[in-house]
Every structure is written in structure tokens, then in C-alpha cells.
Design a protein around this motif. Structure first.
Motif, PDB file in Angstrom:
ATOM      1  N   GLU A  31      70.271 -11.399   1.884  1.00  0.00           N
ATOM      2  CA  GLU A  31      70.247 -12.267   0.711  1.00  0.00           C
ATOM      3  C   GLU A  31      70.868 -11.661  -0.541  1.00  0.00           C
ATOM      4  OE1 GLU A  31      69.248 -15.506   0.707  1.00  0.00           O
ATOM      5  OE2 GLU A  31      69.146 -15.202   2.867  1.00  0.00           O
ATOM      6  N   GLY A  32      71.376 -10.451  -0.445  1.00  0.00           N
ATOM      7  CA  GLY A  32      71.925  -9.805  -1.629  1.00  0.00           C
ATOM      8  C   GLY A  32      70.809  -9.424  -2.590  1.00  0.00           C
ATOM      9  N   CYS A  33      71.120  -9.361  -3.831  1.00  0.00           N
ATOM     10  CA  CYS A  33      70.146  -8.915  -4.831  1.00  0.00           C
ATOM     11  C   CYS A  33      69.433 -10.091  -5.499  1.00  0.00           C
ATOM     12  CB  CYS A  33      70.827  -8.041  -5.875  1.00  0.00           C
ATOM     13  SG  CYS A  33      71.310  -6.452  -5.189  1.00  0.00           S
ATOM     14  N   ALA A  34      69.158 -11.122  -4.755  1.00  0.00           N
ATOM     15  CA  ALA A  34      68.399 -12.255  -5.290  1.00  0.00           C
ATOM     16  C   ALA A  34      67.020 -11.756  -5.717  1.00  0.00           C
ATOM     17  CB  ALA A  34      68.266 -13.331  -4.224  1.00  0.00           C
ATOM     18  N   PRO A  35      66.437 -12.368  -6.734  1.00  0.00           N
ATOM     19  CA  PRO A  35      65.110 -11.918  -7.174  1.00  0.00           C
ATOM     20  C   PRO A  35      64.052 -12.135  -6.090  1.00  0.00           C
ATOM     21  CG  PRO A  35      65.973 -13.683  -8.602  1.00  0.00           C
ATOM     22  CD  PRO A  35      66.963 -13.457  -7.517  1.00  0.00           C
ATOM     23  N   VAL A  36      63.130 -11.210  -6.030  1.00  0.00           N
ATOM     24  CA  VAL A  36      61.992 -11.310  -5.129  1.00  0.00           C
ATOM     25  C   VAL A  36      60.889 -12.037  -5.878  1.00  0.00           C
ATOM     26  CG1 VAL A  36      60.254 -10.038  -3.843  1.00  0.00           C
ATOM     27  CG2 VAL A  36      62.568  -9.130  -4.055  1.00  0.00           C
ATOM     28  N   ARG A  37      60.350 -13.051  -5.264  1.00  0.00           N
ATOM     29  CA  ARG A  37      59.262 -13.799  -5.874  1.00  0.00           C
ATOM     30  C   ARG A  37      58.083 -13.830  -4.903  1.00  0.00           C
ATOM     31  NH1 ARG A  37      61.614 -14.888 -10.290  1.00  0.00           N
ATOM     32  NH2 ARG A  37      63.449 -16.165 -10.558  1.00  0.00           N
ATOM     33  N   ILE A  38      56.972 -13.272  -5.347  1.00  0.00           N
ATOM     34  CA  ILE A  38      55.741 -13.402  -4.569  1.00  0.00           C
ATOM     35  C   ILE A  38      55.156 -14.756  -4.959  1.00  0.00           C
ATOM     36  CG2 ILE A  38      53.465 -12.466  -4.051  1.00  0.00           C
ATOM     37  CD1 ILE A  38      54.514  -9.706  -4.898  1.00  0.00           C
ATOM     38  N   LYS A  39      55.116 -15.658  -4.016  1.00  0.00           N
ATOM     39  CA  LYS A  39      54.656 -17.024  -4.283  1.00  0.00           C
ATOM     40  C   LYS A  39      53.148 -17.165  -4.132  1.00  0.00           C
ATOM     41  CE  LYS A  39      57.056 -20.413  -3.117  1.00  0.00           C
ATOM     42  NZ  LYS A  39      57.976 -21.493  -2.994  1.00  0.00           N
ATOM     43  N   ARG A  40      52.574 -16.351  -3.247  1.00  0.00           N
ATOM     44  CA  ARG A  40      51.141 -16.492  -2.997  1.00  0.00           C
ATOM     45  C   ARG A  40      50.641 -15.239  -2.299  1.00  0.00           C
ATOM     46  NH1 ARG A  40      51.473 -21.061  -0.426  1.00  0.00           N
ATOM     47  NH2 ARG A  40      51.273 -22.212  -2.353  1.00  0.00           N
ATOM     48  N   ILE A  41      49.429 -14.854  -2.663  1.00  0.00           N
ATOM     49  CA  ILE A  41      48.718 -13.791  -1.964  1.00  0.00           C
ATOM     50  C   ILE A  41      47.358 -14.366  -1.609  1.00  0.00           C
ATOM     51  CG2 ILE A  41      47.709 -11.474  -2.094  1.00  0.00           C
ATOM     52  CD1 ILE A  41      49.804 -10.859  -4.313  1.00  0.00           C
ATOM     53  N   ARG A  42      47.004 -14.264  -0.334  1.00  0.00           N
ATOM     54  CA  ARG A  42      45.712 -14.776   0.118  1.00  0.00           C
ATOM     55  C   ARG A  42      44.857 -13.621   0.631  1.00  0.00           C
ATOM     56  NH1 ARG A  42      48.601 -19.308   2.785  1.00  0.00           N
ATOM     57  NH2 ARG A  42      48.257 -21.095   1.454  1.00  0.00           N
ATOM     58  N   THR A  43      43.691 -13.476   0.027  1.00  0.00           N
ATOM     59  CA  THR A  43      42.689 -12.552   0.539  1.00  0.00           C
ATOM     60  C   THR A  43      41.554 -13.406   1.100  1.00  0.00           C
ATOM     61  OG1 THR A  43      41.459 -12.402  -1.547  1.00  0.00           O
ATOM     62  CG2 THR A  43      43.296 -10.842  -1.245  1.00  0.00           C
ATOM     63  N   SER A  44      40.515 -12.762   1.600  1.00  0.00           N
ATOM     64  CA  SER A  44      39.400 -13.529   2.159  1.00  0.00           C
ATOM     65  C   SER A  44      38.642 -14.295   1.074  1.00  0.00           C
ATOM     66  CB  SER A  44      38.443 -12.604   2.915  1.00  0.00           C
ATOM     67  OG  SER A  44      37.862 -11.669   2.034  1.00  0.00           O
ATOM     68  N   ASP A  69      39.689  -5.975   0.984  1.00  0.00           N
ATOM     69  CA  ASP A  69      39.818  -6.709   2.243  1.00  0.00           C
ATOM     70  C   ASP A  69      40.325  -5.800   3.354  1.00  0.00           C
ATOM     71  OD1 ASP A  69      38.839  -9.193   1.608  1.00  0.00           O
ATOM     72  OD2 ASP A  69      40.717 -10.260   1.966  1.00  0.00           O
ATOM     73  N   ILE A  70      41.337  -5.032   3.075  1.00  0.00           N
ATOM     74  CA  ILE A  70      41.902  -4.154   4.102  1.00  0.00           C
ATOM     75  C   ILE A  70      40.858  -3.138   4.558  1.00  0.00           C
ATOM     76  CG2 ILE A  70      43.620  -2.339   4.518  1.00  0.00           C
ATOM     77  CD1 ILE A  70      45.590  -4.093   2.901  1.00  0.00           C
ATOM     78  N   GLU A  71      40.113  -2.577   3.630  1.00  0.00           N
ATOM     79  CA  GLU A  71      39.078  -1.603   3.984  1.00  0.00           C
ATOM     80  C   GLU A  71      37.953  -2.240   4.796  1.00  0.00           C
ATOM     81  OE1 GLU A  71      38.188  -0.017   0.115  1.00  0.00           O
ATOM     82  OE2 GLU A  71      39.986   1.243   0.130  1.00  0.00           O
ATOM     83  N   ARG A  72      37.724  -3.543   4.623  1.00  0.00           N
ATOM     84  CA  ARG A  72      36.697  -4.257   5.390  1.00  0.00           C
ATOM     85  C   ARG A  72      37.250  -4.853   6.693  1.00  0.00           C
ATOM     86  NH1 ARG A  72      35.651  -5.707   0.180  1.00  0.00           N
ATOM     87  NH2 ARG A  72      36.671  -7.724   0.355  1.00  0.00           N
ATOM     88  N   GLY A  73      38.494  -4.521   7.016  1.00  0.00           N
ATOM     89  CA  GLY A  73      39.074  -4.999   8.262  1.00  0.00           C
ATOM     90  C   GLY A  73      39.624  -6.413   8.203  1.00  0.00           C
ATOM     91  N   LYS A  74      39.803  -6.942   7.012  1.00  0.00           N
ATOM     92  CA  LYS A  74      40.348  -8.295   6.837  1.00  0.00           C
ATOM     93  C   LYS A  74      41.870  -8.222   6.713  1.00  0.00           C
ATOM     94  CE  LYS A  74      36.219 -10.142   5.996  1.00  0.00           C
ATOM     95  NZ  LYS A  74      35.564 -11.022   6.890  1.00  0.00           N
ATOM     96  N   THR A  75      42.518  -9.362   6.913  1.00  0.00           N
ATOM     97  CA  THR A  75      43.968  -9.465   6.793  1.00  0.00           C
ATOM     98  C   THR A  75      44.320 -10.134   5.477  1.00  0.00           C
ATOM     99  OG1 THR A  75      44.199  -9.636   9.180  1.00  0.00           O
ATOM    100  CG2 THR A  75      46.054 -10.413   7.864  1.00  0.00           C
ATOM    101  N   VAL A  76      45.338  -9.600   4.808  1.00  0.00           N
ATOM    102  CA  VAL A  76      45.844 -10.170   3.562  1.00  0.00           C
ATOM    103  C   VAL A  76      47.221 -10.754   3.851  1.00  0.00           C
ATOM    104  CG1 VAL A  76      46.512  -9.673   1.184  1.00  0.00           C
ATOM    105  CG2 VAL A  76      44.557  -8.487   2.198  1.00  0.00           C
ATOM    106  N   GLU A  77      47.465 -11.953   3.332  1.00  0.00           N
ATOM    107  CA  GLU A  77      48.737 -12.634   3.559  1.00  0.00           C
ATOM    108  C   GLU A  77      49.529 -12.728   2.259  1.00  0.00           C
ATOM    109  OE1 GLU A  77      50.526 -16.972   4.951  1.00  0.00           O
ATOM    110  OE2 GLU A  77      48.359 -16.665   4.888  1.00  0.00           O
ATOM    111  N   PHE A  78      50.813 -12.406   2.353  1.00  0.00           N
ATOM    112  CA  PHE A  78      51.744 -12.528   1.237  1.00  0.00           C
ATOM    113  C   PHE A  78      52.792 -13.569   1.619  1.00  0.00           C
ATOM    114  CE2 PHE A  78      50.041  -8.315   0.989  1.00  0.00           C
ATOM    115  CZ  PHE A  78      49.999  -7.986  -0.355  1.00  0.00           C
TER     116      PHE A  78
END
Length: 137
Positions: A31-44, A69-78
Motif C-alpha cells: 500500500e505504500g506509505c498510506a496512513p495507518v488507521r486503527i479503526k477499532r480495538i476490542r477487548t473483553s 486481557d492478554i495476561e488473563r488469557g483473553k484475545t484482543v482484536e484490532f
């Protein structure tokens, strides 16, 4: 979607940084140097999204939630975008998974690099990446 188990015994914060860095770095080739945008982060417990035109960054509060979440064994979604590519990334204490909407071959490249980097004693990532995702660095 491609996934990999983390090698080595790195702390959760390093796993997050290395995972996000190499996801972005490999996507730059497509994608070249297009800006990175984090649209959503989901924790438990929470879903984080940018407010208005602001960029979503990993504030101390968000990072504490992710690490907990990671320390409790949960998955985080980006969910993030870069140019025309949309990516979904899942991170937990054991591993990493990625899904690319436009370029599925990218998934394999990212997973291979993360597997390689987490097998090292000190994974490699560019220090200039940190201020892009952490507001206080």
C-alpha cells in the motif's frame, strides 16, 4: 486468516508492539506509505474507536485494558486500514492471527515475520513506530 504461536517468552507489551509493527511494515510493501488507521480495538470489556477525525492511539488506559486481557488469557482484536487494505489482527498470550481483505498473500508474509521475530531474544522493530501508536512515547 493466518496465525502463528509466539516463540520465546516476551512480555505482552513487546508482543503487541512487534505484532503491530510488522503488520504495518509488511503492508507498506502493498500500500505504500498510506496512513495507518486503527479503526477499532476490542477487548473483553471495551470497544475503542476514534472520536471524530482523531486517530485512535494506544493510550495508557487502552494499553492497560489490552495487557490485562492478554495476561488473563483473553484475545484482543484490532481492526485497521492502510490505503485500500483492511486488516484484522488478533493477539493473545499464546499467538497472533491476521486477516487481510485485499491481499491474502500478505497474511503469510506477516505471520512468517512475526514467527521469526518472536523467536529472537530481542525482536526487531523501528523505534520511530512507537510515537505513531502510543501518544505518550
Amino acid at each position: 486468516m493466518k496465525s502463528v504461536k509466539f516463540k520465546g517468552s516476551h512480555d505482552p507489551e513487546k508482543k503487541i508492539v512487534v505484532s503491530l509493527f510488522w503488520t504495518v511494515r509488511k503492508t507498506i510493501r502493498e500500500e505504500g506509505c498510506a496512513p495507518v488507521r486503527i479503526k477499532r480495538i476490542r477487548t473483553s470489556k471495551n470497544t475503542y474507536e476514534p472520536e471524530g477525525r482523531k486517530l485512535l492511539k494506544l493510550s495508557d488506559e487502552i494499553m492497560d485494558d489490552i495487557l490485562g486481557d492478554i495476561e488473563r488469557g483473553k484475545t484482543v482484536e484490532f481492526e485497521m486500514t492502510m490505503g485500500e487494505e483492511s486488516l484484522r489482527v488478533w493477539i493473545d498470550a499464546e499467538g497472533f492471527a491476521v486477516e487481510a481483505s485485499k491481499t491474502p498473500e500478505l497474511e503469510e508474509e506477516i505471520v512468517e515475520k512475526i514467527e521469526h521475530e518472536t523467536s529472537k531474544l530481542t525482536p526487531d522493530f523501528c523505534q520511530t513506530f512507537l510515537p505513531r501508536i502510543f501518544p505518550n512515547q
